[in-house]
Design a protein around this motif. Sequence first.
Motif, short mmCIF file in Angstrom:
data_model
loop_
_atom_site.label_atom_id
_atom_site.label_comp_id
_atom_site.label_asym_id
_atom_site.label_seq_id
_atom_site.Cartn_x
_atom_site.Cartn_y
_atom_site.Cartn_z
N PHE A 163 -3.91 2.37 -1.84
CA PHE A 163 -2.57 2.12 -1.32
C PHE A 163 -2.63 1.25 -0.08
CE2 PHE A 163 1.29 2.99 1.02
CZ PHE A 163 2.27 3.11 0.04
N LEU A 198 2.05 5.58 -7.37
CA LEU A 198 0.78 5.75 -6.68
C LEU A 198 0.92 6.82 -5.59
CD1 LEU A 198 -2.16 4.98 -6.16
CD2 LEU A 198 -1.35 3.05 -4.76
N MET A 199 2.05 6.79 -4.86
CA MET A 199 2.28 7.80 -3.82
C MET A 199 2.39 9.19 -4.44
SD MET A 199 2.25 7.09 -0.60
CE MET A 199 2.76 8.76 -0.29
N LYS A 210 -3.87 -2.42 -1.37
CA LYS A 210 -3.00 -3.13 -2.32
C LYS A 210 -1.55 -3.23 -1.88
CE LYS A 210 -6.18 -3.89 -5.47
NZ LYS A 210 -6.59 -5.27 -5.83
N VAL A 211 -1.09 -2.27 -1.09
CA VAL A 211 0.32 -2.26 -0.72
C VAL A 211 0.53 -2.67 0.74
CG1 VAL A 211 2.41 -0.84 -0.55
CG2 VAL A 211 0.80 -0.47 -2.42
N GLU A 212 -0.05 -1.92 1.67
CA GLU A 212 0.26 -2.16 3.07
C GLU A 212 -0.32 -3.48 3.58
OE1 GLU A 212 -0.44 1.14 5.62
OE2 GLU A 212 1.13 2.33 4.65
N ASN A 232 7.41 3.02 3.23
CA ASN A 232 7.19 2.13 2.08
C ASN A 232 8.25 2.30 0.99
OD1 ASN A 232 4.36 0.81 2.57
ND2 ASN A 232 4.16 2.94 3.18
N THR A 269 -1.19 5.86 7.04
CA THR A 269 -2.09 5.72 5.90
C THR A 269 -3.54 5.98 6.30
OG1 THR A 269 -0.58 4.05 5.03
CG2 THR A 269 -2.74 4.21 3.98
N ARG A 317 9.00 0.94 -8.93
CA ARG A 317 7.90 0.36 -8.16
C ARG A 317 6.60 1.10 -8.49
NH1 ARG A 317 10.96 0.87 -2.29
NH2 ARG A 317 13.05 0.31 -3.05
N TRP A 318 5.55 0.35 -8.78
CA TRP A 318 4.29 1.00 -9.14
C TRP A 318 3.72 1.77 -7.95
CZ3 TRP A 318 -0.38 0.19 -6.73
CH2 TRP A 318 -0.47 -0.94 -5.90
N GLU A 319 4.00 1.28 -6.73
CA GLU A 319 3.47 1.98 -5.55
C GLU A 319 4.13 3.36 -5.38
OE1 GLU A 319 6.20 -1.33 -3.81
OE2 GLU A 319 4.84 -1.05 -5.51
#
Length: 398
Positions: free
Chosen positions: A377, A205-206, A380-382, A319, A267, A200-202
Amino acid sequence: MPINKGLISLAFGGLAIGMTEFTMMGILPDIAKDVNIDIPTASNLIGLYALGVVVGAPTLVAATSRYPAKNVLLFLMLLFFIFNAAFTFAPNQWTLFISRFISGLPHGAFFGIGSVVAAKLAKPGKEAQAISLMFTGMTIANLAGVPLGTYIGHHYDWRITYAVISFLGLVTFLTIYLWMPHFPANKNNNIKQQIGYFKRWEAWLMIGIISIGTGGLFAWMSYISKLVTTVSGLPEGNVSIIMILIGAGMCVGNILGGKVADTLSPTKAAITCFLAMATCLLVLFFIAHITVLAYPMAFITGMIAFSIAPSLQMMLINNAKGAETFAASAGQAAFNIGNSIGAYLGAIPIMYGLTYNYPSLVGVVMASFGALLTYIFLVKVERKDAVQTEYNHKLQEA
């Protein structure tokens, strides 16, 4: 309200792990002298432990994913106890190096699994505060354990210090056995599913958020002794006071950070804490020469810097559905990468002849970049996940 005893056992683990990691920096000359090696060679003991954390975090979590959390925590602390004891009695540099590396393996896995367990032990809406209680052990290590361990190592024998640390690992083992409730293993877990987290790209990112953002703390803290003695003008004997104030600030910041994360959302709290860290380090850069302000700024900076820990752990858990423990442990590995990156980048202005307040400026850049990545993050994610959840809910209603 009474504190869950299971959380106290996790805090004991945080105390033991915090002491074994950070006491090394204070007693490195004593170890080098004892086994007749130079300081640069002895400094490998710091890097080998960090390498152990990075290697052990994903591998141990993946390998134990099908076992009950309590059993895994017991195994990790048994490993911690045995190899810190081996380090204590190691007769030469190679046995020191090997035992030091292996003693770092349980670190990330313990905090990763412990974070998930702490969240399960918490009441709804109090998860971040429960995680912050586990990390309180590490902040107490910085406040009292590390100064005490350093004092014993300097004035008596560094082996006594690590014997105490090993004993704390045994105490943690016993308290987990006695106080930790049993959580059934998730039989659906498997190594492929855990490792799939990195697809996962996220996830990356984390890792970037933690490695770069928390590196701002270490860009400052790695050179704190030289900062307060050469820029602030404090005598060398007062450095221990500065370290105690930083540890006290970390204790307070850790508790406050848990409450902020539960109030704002993890976040948004992380963005706030990163920006506060950048602001604090920027102020510190300009006022570091004012001797009297070195003491309050040590406390304030430690408080703000460590307030971010509960938020980041909750972000990882929230996540990484299906791979929560793997993600949380990978976060600990990223934290240690941040330690190395921050120290390395913080050294660059010093190499060019600038004064020791300039690493704080490096910390400003790193913390600010951490805030930016966290905002990405969030957007784009949450927010994307929230829109998808709302859409699915409407489809169900229709």
